[in-house]
Motif scaffolding. Structure first.
Motif, mmCIF file in Angstrom:
data_model
loop_
_atom_site.group_PDB
_atom_site.id
_atom_site.type_symbol
_atom_site.label_atom_id
_atom_site.label_comp_id
_atom_site.label_asym_id
_atom_site.label_seq_id
_atom_site.Cartn_x
_atom_site.Cartn_y
_atom_site.Cartn_z
ATOM 1 N N GLU A 16 13.703 8.012 1.671
ATOM 2 C CA GLU A 16 14.775 9.287 1.433
ATOM 3 C C GLU A 16 15.741 8.851 0.141
ATOM 4 O O GLU A 16 16.151 9.781 -0.384
ATOM 5 N N LYS A 17 15.908 7.330 0.069
ATOM 6 C CA LYS A 17 16.950 6.982 -0.656
ATOM 7 C C LYS A 17 16.129 6.234 -2.071
ATOM 8 O O LYS A 17 16.782 6.570 -3.108
ATOM 9 N N ALA A 18 15.086 5.329 -1.941
ATOM 10 C CA ALA A 18 14.875 4.664 -3.187
ATOM 11 C C ALA A 18 13.268 4.716 -3.308
ATOM 12 O O ALA A 18 12.535 3.478 -3.271
ATOM 13 N N PRO A 19 12.654 5.935 -3.486
ATOM 14 C CA PRO A 19 11.039 5.581 -3.884
ATOM 15 C C PRO A 19 10.791 5.044 -5.149
ATOM 16 O O PRO A 19 10.184 5.664 -5.892
ATOM 17 N N THR A 20 11.088 3.782 -5.448
ATOM 18 C CA THR A 20 10.983 3.242 -6.663
ATOM 19 C C THR A 20 9.961 2.271 -6.616
ATOM 20 O O THR A 20 9.619 1.786 -5.580
ATOM 21 N N GLN A 21 9.247 1.908 -7.632
ATOM 22 C CA GLN A 21 8.005 0.856 -7.651
ATOM 23 C C GLN A 21 8.494 -0.454 -7.273
ATOM 24 O O GLN A 21 7.896 -1.025 -6.682
ATOM 25 N N ALA A 22 9.831 -0.884 -7.516
ATOM 26 C CA ALA A 22 10.268 -2.002 -7.097
ATOM 27 C C ALA A 22 10.404 -2.372 -5.641
ATOM 28 O O ALA A 22 10.066 -3.066 -4.932
ATOM 29 N N CYS A 23 11.010 -1.184 -4.910
ATOM 30 C CA CYS A 23 10.990 -1.161 -3.535
ATOM 31 C C CYS A 23 9.668 -0.954 -2.829
ATOM 32 O O CYS A 23 9.704 -1.630 -1.958
ATOM 33 N N VAL A 67 -0.035 1.260 -4.319
ATOM 34 C CA VAL A 67 -0.298 2.317 -5.124
ATOM 35 C C VAL A 67 1.089 2.889 -5.800
ATOM 36 O O VAL A 67 1.082 3.038 -6.996
ATOM 37 N N LEU A 68 1.909 3.031 -4.677
ATOM 38 C CA LEU A 68 3.364 3.296 -5.163
ATOM 39 C C LEU A 68 4.154 2.615 -5.999
ATOM 40 O O LEU A 68 4.915 2.997 -6.770
ATOM 41 N N ALA A 69 3.809 1.278 -5.897
ATOM 42 C CA ALA A 69 4.217 0.229 -7.069
ATOM 43 C C ALA A 69 3.562 0.192 -8.124
ATOM 44 O O ALA A 69 4.175 -0.551 -8.847
ATOM 45 N N ASN A 97 -5.031 -0.995 -9.531
ATOM 46 C CA ASN A 97 -6.189 -1.787 -9.856
ATOM 47 C C ASN A 97 -6.235 -2.698 -8.542
ATOM 48 O O ASN A 97 -7.131 -2.999 -7.816
ATOM 49 N N ASP A 98 -4.998 -3.439 -8.418
ATOM 50 C CA ASP A 98 -4.860 -4.204 -7.100
ATOM 51 C C ASP A 98 -5.149 -3.375 -5.900
ATOM 52 O O ASP A 98 -5.746 -4.094 -4.934
ATOM 53 N N ALA A 99 -4.589 -2.434 -5.736
ATOM 54 C CA ALA A 99 -4.731 -1.499 -4.561
ATOM 55 C C ALA A 99 -6.228 -0.991 -4.349
ATOM 56 O O ALA A 99 -6.701 -1.279 -3.167
ATOM 57 N N PHE A 100 -6.885 -0.775 -5.439
ATOM 58 C CA PHE A 100 -8.572 -0.640 -5.259
ATOM 59 C C PHE A 100 -9.223 -1.561 -4.611
ATOM 60 O O PHE A 100 -10.077 -1.650 -3.921
ATOM 61 N N ALA A 101 -8.661 -2.734 -5.477
ATOM 62 C CA ALA A 101 -9.393 -3.914 -4.849
ATOM 63 C C ALA A 101 -9.136 -4.426 -3.452
ATOM 64 O O ALA A 101 -10.244 -4.930 -2.604
ATOM 65 N N LYS A 102 -8.157 -4.329 -2.940
ATOM 66 C CA LYS A 102 -7.644 -4.645 -1.621
ATOM 67 C C LYS A 102 -8.448 -3.638 -0.731
ATOM 68 O O LYS A 102 -8.845 -3.804 0.336
ATOM 69 N N ASN A 106 -6.370 8.658 -0.309
ATOM 70 C CA ASN A 106 -5.130 9.741 0.159
ATOM 71 C C ASN A 106 -4.011 9.175 -0.289
ATOM 72 O O ASN A 106 -2.840 9.971 -0.358
ATOM 73 N N SER A 107 -3.709 7.859 -1.035
ATOM 74 C CA SER A 107 -2.444 7.362 -1.524
ATOM 75 C C SER A 107 -2.238 7.887 -2.939
ATOM 76 O O SER A 107 -1.212 7.967 -3.373
ATOM 77 N N LEU A 108 -3.360 8.244 -3.845
ATOM 78 C CA LEU A 108 -3.202 8.669 -4.996
ATOM 79 C C LEU A 108 -2.454 10.122 -5.122
ATOM 80 O O LEU A 108 -2.929 11.068 -4.380
ATOM 81 N N GLU A 109 -1.510 10.226 -6.072
ATOM 82 C CA GLU A 109 -0.944 11.396 -6.096
ATOM 83 C C GLU A 109 -1.751 12.309 -6.922
ATOM 84 O O GLU A 109 -1.886 13.525 -6.799
ATOM 85 N N GLU A 110 -2.330 11.829 -7.880
ATOM 86 C CA GLU A 110 -3.373 12.651 -8.907
ATOM 87 C C GLU A 110 -4.474 11.793 -8.952
ATOM 88 O O GLU A 110 -4.560 10.717 -9.233
ATOM 89 N N MET A 111 -5.605 12.430 -8.579
ATOM 90 C CA MET A 111 -6.901 11.628 -8.701
ATOM 91 C C MET A 111 -7.783 12.132 -10.015
ATOM 92 O O MET A 111 -8.080 13.225 -10.181
ATOM 93 N N THR A 112 -7.941 11.135 -11.043
ATOM 94 C CA THR A 112 -8.642 11.593 -12.141
ATOM 95 C C THR A 112 -10.184 11.527 -11.808
ATOM 96 O O THR A 112 -10.722 10.935 -10.881
#
Length: 470
Positions: free
Chosen positions: A258-265, A287-289, A293-298, A310-316
């Motif tokens: 709601e307040k801070a959808p930033t990569q740092a958060c 993914v949001l951060a 690549n790290d997320a895919f490995a995990k 499902n976490s990808l906003e846009e899938m190439t």
């Protein structure tokens, strides 16, 4: 004089002056001959103009001498102006003497005079306070500041205290001046946390609020610290407190959304989830951060590839191909087929759909239909009709395949053959169900129904009116 606009305006303002001495004085001023200007003005009908001249040129000794002789009531006012000028130049001791000498004894004034000189005396007191502080008499300056009511003047005295490193006095005066941000900053600096905390509802500075929050956190008052961080909109620290001190993961996630959808958060949440073994959420927040690549490995390690996808906003197409290859590698052929199609690899998609089993034949046919590829159409048809390695499939699939490719005549032939086969076995109820379903599918696709299929429908319908064996 051409081009000298200011000179033109100055001379223009003198057009109405008729007295020779005044005009001579003003002209002498233009040529910076202030002595001649003074003599001319003093000998005119308005000698106070000579006094004004020396005040304007800040020649205070001359101005005071003139005032004592011709306008004694102006002496305190001129002396105060002199003190203000000396204070600006850093001559604090001399300025202090002049401020003190400028104060008018109100006990000797009438009521109207008291009102007239009220602001003058206030300005003198403020000047005495500032210059007292500058000459190391902080107590005197502070006490005067406490007695004043003018917020701007109190703020100036507070600044003098702060610059003299008298932080406690400065903080108190800033608070009286309603400069709560500076007051709180100095209260924190002097570790007067109780006073700083009392101002929290009056603060808007993120920096000061964050300092207060850290102070409360040090004291172990985590909820109060969180409130201060919230007011400061320091979302990273809000998340950190909720995750590590208040144990409220759900609130942390809600604040993030709601307040801070930033990569740092998102990164803070990802680290927390990984530490807690929350595999799906770890991948989602990675993914949001921006750590794709790290997320895919995990996702490979955790076997959470669907969560990653499902976490990808846009899938190439490139990303879809990676996911498809992963699923194919772990024999999850249906999922592999889905992502191969997203990657534009329809041949691979069909192969995986076929490997995933007959329960996914409908999906395979839809995939071939979307490809609009004749080679894949015939490959699918061959599979449905059977070969050395595969048994023939239910004719309804071939019917659907033809239908999806717009081959209505071929689809109708298959429908008629299926109905005929059921009727020959006396299964009129099944035949009726089949023909109705197939007619519905043809109509849903807005295709034309063949004459033979209409005739077969009429026949089977007439049978159902006579007898409906079970």
């Amino acid at each position: 004089m051409a081009g000298n606009i200011s000179m033109v305006y100055t001379l223009d303002s003198m057009l109405g002056i008729e007295e020779k001495k005044i005009l001579q004085g003003f002209i002498s001023m233009i040529f910076c001959d202030y002595q001649l200007a003074q003599e001319s003005l003093l000998s005119s009908s308005k000698p106070e103009l000579g006094l004004d001249l020396r005040c304007d040129t800040k020649e205070w000794s001359i101005a005071l001498n003139l005032a004592e002789n011709m306008a004694p009531e102006r002496v305190p006012l001129i002396r105060r102006r002199c003190a203000e000028d000396q204070e600006k130049q850093g001559q604090f001791a001399q300025a202090l003497k002049n401020y003190q000498a400028s104060v008018i004894d109100e006990s000797k004034l009438s009521t109207s005079q008291k009102e007239k000189y009220k602001q003058h005396n206030i300005l003198c007191q403020a000047g005495i306070a500032r210059t007292s502080i500058r000459t190391d008499n902080i107590t005197r300056g502070y006490e005067i500041g406490q007695d004043l009511n003018d917020k701007e003047l109190i703020g100036e005295i507070a600044t003098s205290c702060e610059e003299a490193k008298a932080y406690e006095e400065a903080a108190d005066l800033y608070e009286r001046a309603e400069d709560f941000e500076k007051a709180a900053s100095l209260y924190i600096a002097t570790k007067n946390f109780k006073k700083a905390e009392s101002l929290i509802d009056k603060l808007s500075s993120a920096k000061v609020l964050a300092s207060l929050a850290k102070m409360k956190e040090t004291e172990g008052k985590f909820k109060e610290a969180e409130n201060a961080f919230l007011r400061a909109k320091d979302w990273e620290n809000v998340l950190r407190l909720n995750l590590t001190k208040l144990n409220d993961y759900d609130k942390a996630v809600r604040i993030f959304k709601e307040k801070a959808p930033t990569q740092a958060c998102a990164n803070i949440l990802a680290d927390y989830c990984e530490g807690k073994g929350m595999k799906g959420d770890t991948i989602k927040f990675m993914v949001l951060a921006g750590k794709q690549n790290d997320a895919f490995a995990k996702a490979q390690v955790y076997q959470e590839m669907e969560t990653y996808a499902n976490s990808l906003e846009e899938m190439t197409e490139k990303e879809a191909l990676k996911i498809a290859q992963y699923f194919e590698g772990v024999n999850k052929f249906k999922q592999a087929a889905t992502y191969y199609e997203k990657a534009g690899k329809f041949t691979n998609s069909l192969d995986c759909f076929i490997q995933s089993g007959d329960e996914n034949l409908d999906a395979a046919i839809e995939c071939v239909a979307r490809s609009q590829n004749d080679t894949l159409f015939f490959k699918m048809l061959d599979y449905l009709e059977g070969d050395d390695h595969n048994d023939p499939k239910d004719p309804k699939y071939a019917f659907k395949l033809y239908l999806t490719f717009g081959k209505i005549e071929e689809a109708s032939k298959i429908a008629i053959a299926m109905v005929k086969s059921e009727m020959e076995e006396g299964k009129y109820k099944e035949a009726h169900k089949i023909v109705i379903n197939m007619l519905t599918e043809i109509l849903d696709r807005k295709a034309k129904i063949s004459y033979d299929l209409i005739q077969k429908t009429i026949v089977i319908h007439s049978y159902t009116l006579v007898d409906f064996p079970t």
